[in-house]
Design an enzyme around this catalytic site. Structure first.
Site, short mmCIF file in Angstrom:
data_model
loop_
_atom_site.label_atom_id
_atom_site.label_comp_id
_atom_site.label_asym_id
_atom_site.label_seq_id
_atom_site.Cartn_x
_atom_site.Cartn_y
_atom_site.Cartn_z
N SER A 1 -2.98 14.71 11.53
CA SER A 1 -1.64 14.86 12.11
C SER A 1 -0.64 14.10 11.23
O SER A 1 -1.03 13.49 10.24
CB SER A 1 -1.62 14.34 13.54
OG SER A 1 -2.02 13.00 13.55
N TYR B 1 5.83 4.70 23.11
CA TYR B 1 4.69 4.26 22.30
C TYR B 1 3.72 5.41 22.06
O TYR B 1 3.04 5.48 21.05
CB TYR B 1 3.92 3.13 23.00
CG TYR B 1 4.69 1.85 23.07
CD1 TYR B 1 5.02 1.14 21.91
CD2 TYR B 1 5.10 1.33 24.28
CE1 TYR B 1 5.74 -0.03 21.98
CE2 TYR B 1 5.82 0.15 24.35
CZ TYR B 1 6.13 -0.54 23.19
OH TYR B 1 6.85 -1.69 23.26
N LYS C 1 -8.31 16.15 -3.86
CA LYS C 1 -9.43 16.86 -3.27
C LYS C 1 -8.98 18.06 -2.43
O LYS C 1 -8.11 17.92 -1.57
CB LYS C 1 -10.24 15.89 -2.39
CG LYS C 1 -10.97 14.82 -3.20
CD LYS C 1 -12.05 15.47 -4.04
CE LYS C 1 -12.78 14.46 -4.91
NZ LYS C 1 -13.66 15.12 -5.89
N THR C 2 -9.59 19.21 -2.67
CA THR C 2 -9.18 20.41 -1.95
C THR C 2 -10.11 20.73 -0.77
O THR C 2 -9.80 21.60 0.04
CB THR C 2 -9.18 21.65 -2.88
OG1 THR C 2 -10.52 21.88 -3.32
CG2 THR C 2 -8.27 21.44 -4.08
N THR D 1 -8.77 20.96 2.85
CA THR D 1 -7.97 22.17 3.06
C THR D 1 -8.89 23.38 3.24
O THR D 1 -8.69 24.20 4.13
CB THR D 1 -7.03 22.38 1.86
OG1 THR D 1 -6.10 21.30 1.84
CG2 THR D 1 -6.27 23.69 1.96
N CYS E 1 24.00 4.25 26.21
CA CYS E 1 23.31 4.36 27.49
C CYS E 1 22.98 2.97 28.03
O CYS E 1 23.87 2.27 28.51
CB CYS E 1 22.09 5.27 27.36
SG CYS E 1 21.63 6.03 28.93
N HIS F 1 24.07 10.15 25.07
CA HIS F 1 23.33 9.96 23.81
C HIS F 1 23.95 10.80 22.68
O HIS F 1 23.46 11.89 22.39
CB HIS F 1 21.87 10.35 23.99
CG HIS F 1 21.11 9.38 24.85
ND1 HIS F 1 20.59 8.22 24.34
CD2 HIS F 1 20.83 9.38 26.16
CE1 HIS F 1 19.99 7.55 25.32
NE2 HIS F 1 20.13 8.23 26.44
N GLU G 1 23.71 10.44 19.61
CA GLU G 1 22.81 10.59 18.46
C GLU G 1 22.08 11.93 18.46
O GLU G 1 21.66 12.43 17.42
CB GLU G 1 21.81 9.43 18.40
CG GLU G 1 20.70 9.41 19.45
CD GLU G 1 21.11 8.74 20.76
OE1 GLU G 1 22.33 8.66 21.03
OE2 GLU G 1 20.21 8.31 21.51
N1 GLN Z 1 17.49 2.70 32.17
C1 GLN Z 1 18.83 3.15 32.22
C2 GLN Z 1 19.03 4.23 33.25
O1 GLN Z 1 18.11 4.87 33.68
C3 GLN Z 1 19.29 3.63 30.86
C4 GLN Z 1 18.57 4.85 30.38
C5 GLN Z 1 18.80 5.12 28.91
O2 GLN Z 1 19.20 4.24 28.16
N2 GLN Z 1 18.51 6.33 28.46
O3 GLN Z 1 20.14 4.47 33.65
#
Ligand code: GLN
Length: 542
Positions: free
Chosen positions: A13, A54, A186-187, A190, A380, A514, A516
């Site tokens: 993976s 995690y 090394k192949t 694959t 957040c 969010h 991002e």
């Molecule tokens: N733990 C917070 C909540 O549930 C913030 C969640 C987060 O940062 N995505 O509101």
């Protein structure tokens, strides 16, 4: 007519299958085709929303509120096509659907089996919602040989037959390891992986060979011979120094050309790769650098903050600087002074998070940024912590806290059990299910005139993606604004603070959503571009 590209992975993976698919999507787009990218995950969780970072890294939230695999983030960053709920499914969700139908009696007394019932449900998912798309790219999670992925591989094998050769291509991403002791590539791994794939009836059309060293022609010939593919379909895929180099690098090796040839599309238009060249040029030769501290809980596990790290890089691209990230575990501030760790940084970002561990450290980091006038970006949880810090230390509410960690004297952040989505009301119970029940996906936010947020976005209303259960408590609005903390973005009904800022500070902004998740290398998110700009200004001061 939609054509289907199935991408499987072999040997190990973490070969960058998701990135390879995202890059292929970008290359096809650059040739003028429309694409959708989709992922099938073989694990049994109904979605990754309940999994720890995690275990699974970041949970990527789509506009329509699905909690999905982080590879969808790559797909969206590389193609700009917003992913949807219908772009990620797990074995758990497939089985859930089949079993719901079984309970309803839909199978009319028949025996419910993996083939055909589970494989049919998978095929339906792959084929759904693909109208008007030239290419549907579909990644199968896991590694060929896993027991769990078998129903998925069987389903795409069947699709290969049903749709026909001219509408399906199988790409296999594999590893060609370098064995230092022998001084050789090394192949064999694959060969074995393709043998496994062929034993379940799938003959790959293109092999994308990940390798840390160039794969010589002799080895490519060998792979072609043993794996039953033409030599030109053995594509070398070397490690890249930036993920944004991957589309250009794979194009040089003929990846997209080979895929198109497989479909008989030899005369496809040449790709327009200008935007990728521009991004790489900026990444390779930045005009300066800034250092940003990310103060969080999963700092040793970068996948947990995948989109965040990319969005910060995009902020750097927008300002022509390299952004060096210092990942700091929030807990260090509970035993040590923030100055020790934050003294030389040009910006501090506290990202999203859950649970009490590390919160006092995040609050300390927000306090440090506020007092030292260092640019602060709270996302957040990071916004919630900044509001708690200000409530305690600016407004004198010593008991300020979040009910996420139990009852508190001043619930500046509290659980929300009811909110508006468009014209409808969504309701939750305190003890309800955890899976899929947060405030998820796109919600509108109105921006206050003359605020930093409004100036950055340059428009009065925006829609951003959410994933949280708790909210900043509107009842504290007056007391906070008296001491200089304003809510500059609000939900349209005026009840939920979406953005907070401190106007007297050079750049102090918190957002409940969010941003991002929306940033792209070719279209950096305005908040990240502005935050990095503020960090550049800060770097001139210190
Ligand atoms: N733990 C917070 C909540 O549930 C913030 C969640 C987060 O940062 N995505 O509101």
């Amino acid at each position: 007519m939609t054509r289907f590209i199935f991408i499987t992975g072999g040997v190990v993976s973490s070969l960058g299958k998701g990135l390879a698919m995202a890059a292929l999507g970008a290359l096809l787009q650059a040739r003028g085709y429309s694409v959708r990218l989709r992922k099938l995950d073989p694990y049994l969780n109904v979605d990754p929303g309940t999994m720890s970072p995690y275990q699974h890294g970041e949970v990527y939230v789509t506009e329509d509120g699905a909690e999905t695999d982080l590879d969808l983030g790559h797909y969206e960053r590389f193609t700009g096509v917003p992913s949807r709920r219908s772009d990620n499914v797990t074995a758990g969700r497939i089985y859930q659907k089949v079993l719901e139908r079984e309970r309803r009696g839909d199978f009319l007394g028949g025996t419910v089996q993996v083939i055909p019932h589970v494989t049919d449900a998978i095929k339906q998912f792959v084929l759904a919602d693909t109208e008007s798309t030239d290419f549907l790219l579909c990644e199968i999670g896991g590694t060929v040989g896993d027991i769990e992925s078998l129903p998925f591989l069987e389903a795409i094998r069947q699709l290969g037959n049903e749709l026909g050769r001219e509408r399906t291509i199988f790409v296999h991403v594999t590893l060609v390891p370098y064995i230092a002791a022998a001084g050789e590539l090394k192949t064999k791994p694959t060969q074995h992986s393709v043998k496994e794939l062929r034993s379940i009836g799938i003959q790959p059309d293109v092999l994308l060979c990940r390798s840390e060293r160039p794969v010589p022609e002799s080895e490519r010939k060998k792979i072609a011979l043993f794996c039953n593919v033409p030599e030109r379909a053995v594509i070398q895929a070397l490690d890249a120094s930036s993920i944004y180099q991957v589309p250009l690098a794979y194009h040089e090796e003929g990846f997209d050309r080979q895929v198109l040839q497989g479909f008989g599309l030899e005369a496809a238009p040449a790709p327009e790769l200008g935007r990728w060249r521009e991004i790489v040029a900026r990444l390779v030769a930045p005009e300066g650098r800034v250092k940003v501290a990310v103060v969080g809980k999963y700092t040793h596990l970068r996948d947990a903050y995948k989109s965040l790290a990319e969005a910060l890089t995009h902020g750097g691209i927008a300002n022509n600087v390299k952004v060096d990230l210092a990942w700091i575990d929030a807990e260090v501030f509970e035993s040590q002074d923030a100055v020790l760790h934050l003294d030389d940084v040009h910006g501090i970002l506290v990202p999203g998070g859950f649970g009490e561990r590390g919160t006092e450290g995040k609050i300390a980091a927000a306090g440090f940024a506020r007092q030292r006038r260092v640019p602060y970006f709270g996302i957040c949880f990071g916004m919630q912590m900044a509001v708690i810090e200000a409530a305690r230390n600016m407004a004198g509410l010593a008991g300020a806290g979040s009910t996420e960690f139990g009852p508190c004297a001043e619930p500046v952040v509290g659980l929300l059990t009811e909110w508006r989505r468009g014209n409808a009301t969504e309701r939750r119970q305190a003890g309800g299910n955890l899976g899929g029940t947060m405030r998820l996906g796109n919600y509108d936010c109105l921006l206050a005139e003359h605020s930093l947020a409004r100036a950055i976005y340059g428009q009065p209303m925006v829609a951003e993606r959410h994933r949280h259960r708790y909210e900043v408590n509107i009842n504290y609005r007056e007391r906070l604004s008296e001491v200089g903390l304003n809510f500059s973005g609000m939900s349209p009904d005026g009840l939920l603070p979406e953005i907070m800022e401190i106007p007297a500070h050079p750049w102090f902004l918190g957002v409940q959503f969010h941003p991002e998740l929306k940033s792209k290398p070719f279209k950096p998110h305005p908040l990240f571009a502005s935050f990095i700009k503020a960090a550049v200004e800060q770097s001139r001061l210190v």
